[in-house]
Design an enzyme around this catalytic site. Structure first.
Site, short mmCIF file in Angstrom:
data_model
loop_
_atom_site.label_atom_id
_atom_site.label_comp_id
_atom_site.label_asym_id
_atom_site.label_seq_id
_atom_site.Cartn_x
_atom_site.Cartn_y
_atom_site.Cartn_z
N ILE A 48 4.63 -1.76 -15.60
CA ILE A 48 5.93 -1.32 -16.12
C ILE A 48 7.04 -2.30 -15.73
O ILE A 48 7.91 -2.65 -16.53
CB ILE A 48 6.25 0.10 -15.60
N SER A 172 8.63 9.60 -11.65
CA SER A 172 7.36 9.90 -12.33
C SER A 172 7.43 11.35 -12.81
O SER A 172 8.12 12.18 -12.18
CB SER A 172 6.20 9.74 -11.35
N TYR A 185 2.89 11.66 -2.80
CA TYR A 185 3.50 10.85 -3.87
C TYR A 185 4.39 11.73 -4.75
O TYR A 185 5.50 11.34 -5.11
CB TYR A 185 2.39 10.19 -4.68
N LYS A 189 8.45 11.17 -5.42
CA LYS A 189 9.04 10.96 -6.74
C LYS A 189 10.09 12.05 -7.05
O LYS A 189 11.03 11.81 -7.79
CB LYS A 189 7.93 10.92 -7.81
N THR A 220 -1.57 1.25 -16.91
CA THR A 220 -1.39 0.11 -15.99
C THR A 220 -2.50 0.16 -14.93
O THR A 220 -3.25 1.14 -14.85
CB THR A 220 -0.05 0.18 -15.24
#
Ligand SMILES: NC(=O)c1ccc[n+]([C@@H]2O[C@H](COP(=O)([O-])OP(=O)(O)OC[C@H]3O[C@@H](n4cnc5c(N)ncnc54)[C@H](OP(=O)(O)O)[C@@H]3O)[C@@H](O)[C@H]2O)c1
Length: 280
Positions: A48, A172, A185, A189, A220
């Site tokens: 990204i 995210s 995580y 975020k 990705t």
């Protein structure tokens, strides 16, 4: 004439110049909408971040790319310069203070000031539950994903004064819709949404806007590990309205818009690029 008008209306990529071109009302083509401006992007040698770097440079900005590995920086700089874009780069592990300082110094080499900061670098060293995360894992995730953008911005801020600049954080959809596989995580975020709103408030008197890109599932290296989890992947595809996984380029246009004067009255927002609407 018609073709030129179409380019102007939609700000389309001009195949001859490598720059996107917008037309003035007089019909005179100008350099890209971000011309004469400097953008610093973390984690921008792949995925990204690389797509954002290419897009901002195509739109006329000078772009400073960065990531942890010298060979990745060299490869990205060579590739983008080979496309005729104005790009330099340096190694910057965003969790390291000396690297953040070097990134700022490199950015200032171009014209002595910076207009845009895109904090794209993010890590997830653990696929597992929040309560299964060690203190070391917590420190790494919060240090790189949440603390580093604020610390880097505080270094850059004196060089962004009086330029009506913009900051873009990268969160995210795990912030809105936590996934059990993504434990700490998810939390990091979600914290970025709070950081966006707080920084927007703090920097508004300086006319610096702060917004947040919220990617959905994007194809990705980072997301490959989740693709291997068949149940997760199936569930995700079923819930994506547009029935496809996103591409890095799907995120880049939003960042260019948020940097541009067209977004001059937008701050404190988080905007999902996820193929479906994940909030009210
Ligand atoms: N892909 C998705 O589905 C998805 C979804 C939602 C959010 N995101 C977020 O989008 C951002 C980019 O993800 P991506 O999918 O594009 O990842 P990616 O393809 O793996 O690329 C990550 C980039 O960041 C660099 N990087 C990694 N750790 C770094 C660090 N500590 N400091 C500086 N640079 C670092 C990498 O280069 P080096 O190895 O050279 O450092 C690489 O250039 C992340 O914040 C991620 O959380 C991604």
């Amino acid at each position: 004439m018609l073709r030129a008008a179409a380019w102007g209306r939609w700000g389309l990529f001009h195949p001859c110049t490598g720059l996107s071109v917008r037309m003035t009302s007089s019909g005179i083509a100008e350099k890209g909408v971000l011309a004469n401006q400097v953008a610093v992007i973390t984690g921008s040698t792949n995925g990204i971040g690389l797509a954002i770097a290419r897009r901002l440079a195509q739109d006329g900005a000078h772009v400073v790319v960065s990531s942890r590995k010298q060979q990745n920086v060299d490869r990205a700089v060579a590739m983008l310069q080979g496309e005729g874009l104005s790009v330099t780069g340096t190694v910057c592990h965003v969790g390291k203070a000396e690297d953040r300082e070097r990134l700022v110094a490199t950015a200032l080499e171009h014209s002595g000031s910076v207009d845009f900061l895109v904090c794209n670098a993010g890590v997830n060293p653990l696929v597992g539950s929040t309560l299964g995360a060690s203190e070391q894992v917590w420190d790494k995730i919060l240090g790189v994903n949440v603390k580093a953008p604020a610390l880097l911005l505080s270094l850059l801020l004196p060089h962004m004064e009086n330029r009506r600049g913009a900051v873009i954080l990268v969160s995210s959809i795990a912030a809105y819709m936590p996934q059990v596989e993504l434990g700490a995580y998810n939390v990091s975020k979600t914290a970025l949404l709070g950081l966006t709103r707080t920084l927007a408030l703090e920097l508004a008197p300086r006319d610096i806007r702060v917004n947040c890109l919220v990617p959905g599932f994007i194809d990705t290296d980072f997301s490959k590990v989740l693709c291997k989890n068949k149940a997760f992947f199936k569930n995700l595809k079923e819930n994506v309205g547009l029935q496809r996984i996103g591409q890095p380029e799907d995120c880049a246009g939003l960042v260019s818009f948020l940097c541009s004067p067209d977004a001059s009255y937008i701050t404190g927002e988080n905007i999902a690029v996820s193929g479906f609407s994940c909030r009210l």
